[in-house]
Design an enzyme around this catalytic site. Structure first.
Site, PDB file in Angstrom:
ATOM      1  N   ALA A   9       7.457 -61.366  39.715  1.00 55.64           N
ATOM      2  CA  ALA A   9       6.690 -62.147  40.686  1.00 55.64           C
ATOM      3  C   ALA A   9       6.014 -63.352  40.036  1.00 55.64           C
ATOM      4  CB  ALA A   9       5.634 -61.253  41.343  1.00 55.64           C
ATOM      5  N   ASP A 126       0.557 -49.830  34.994  1.00 56.55           N
ATOM      6  CA  ASP A 126       0.647 -50.869  33.947  1.00 56.55           C
ATOM      7  C   ASP A 126      -0.762 -51.349  33.584  1.00 56.55           C
ATOM      8  OD1 ASP A 126       1.744 -52.724  32.182  1.00 56.55           O
ATOM      9  OD2 ASP A 126       2.050 -54.241  33.728  1.00 56.55           O
TER      10      ASP A 126
END
Length: 225
Positions: A9, A126
């Site tokens: 992204a 993450d």
């Protein structure tokens, strides 16, 4: 203005006016970009699912007491999430310049927020110091839930902690042990019953990695596992 380009992204800083003609201030637009190497239908489905999921995770994280940027709009057609612009710096850039007391306060916040996330049935997926924003006022925000998911599995929670520890060891080697110790202590206190089992699983996962042989590690990396 492009803020960041990741593998999946792009982050753009835009005027609030993209949402409302009389709006003021800035917003961040996360645009999940097409992947030409994927089958078109699969790529579309994956991007749409991840866009919706990330927006929902941001919303639900805030609901359980974890600071995240408020989501203003989810555009499933163009694969975009519009959210509040949090004026802060990635913790990665500032952590080592902070004095000890301030650092420990931040570690404890990380531990509390991660425990709240896990108790709420979510994992970040993450959590690194690049995905933590520290504001001038000392507020800490969790961002980028692109790899997050809804799960209460012991393994997923343990992996979340383990990945955080690995990130600390690789980027803030000199502080990693003190940071992880404080994070675990705050995590245990916030999570309560069942927290010890998750910390033990994180330790077990770390040992598994340590005993994977060099050749096997190479195979896993090549296979993208």
């Amino acid at each position: 203005m492009l803020l960041k380009r990741g593998a999946e992204a792009e982050l753009h800083l835009e005027d609030f006016r993209i949402l409302h003609p009389f709006g003021e201030g800035k917003v961040v637009v996360k645009h999940r970009i097409p992947k030409p190497y994927r089958v078109k239908e699969l790529d579309l489905s994956l991007r749409e699912t991840r866009t919706s999921l990330e927006a929902k995770l941001l919303f639900d994280s805030k609901r359980v007491g974890v600071p995240t940027p408020p989501v203003y709009e989810v555009d499933r057609k163009n694969m975009k999430v519009v959210m509040e612009y949090v004026e802060g710096r990635p913790l990665k850039e500032v952590l080592e310049g902070l004095e000890e007391g301030k650092r420990k306060e931040i570690y404890r916040k990380i531990g509390r927020y991660l425990a709240r996330l896990h108790k709420g049935g979510m994992v970040h997926g993450d959590l690194t110091t690049s995905n933590l924003l520290l504001t001038e006022k000392g507020e800490l925000y969790l961002v980028d839930f692109g790899l997050g998911e809804y799960t209460s599995s012991l393994e997923a929670r343990g992996v979340d902690l383990h990945l955080l520890r690995r990130a600390l060891q690789s980027v803030h080697f000199g502080l990693a042990e003190e940071a992880y110790r404080e994070i675990c202590s705050a995590y245990l206190k916030e999570f309560g019953k069942g927290g010890k089992e998750i910390l033990e699983r994180a330790e077990e996962i770390a040992k598994r990695g340590r005993y994977v042989g060099r050749e096997e590690r190479g195979t896993l990396l090549r296979d993208g596992k």
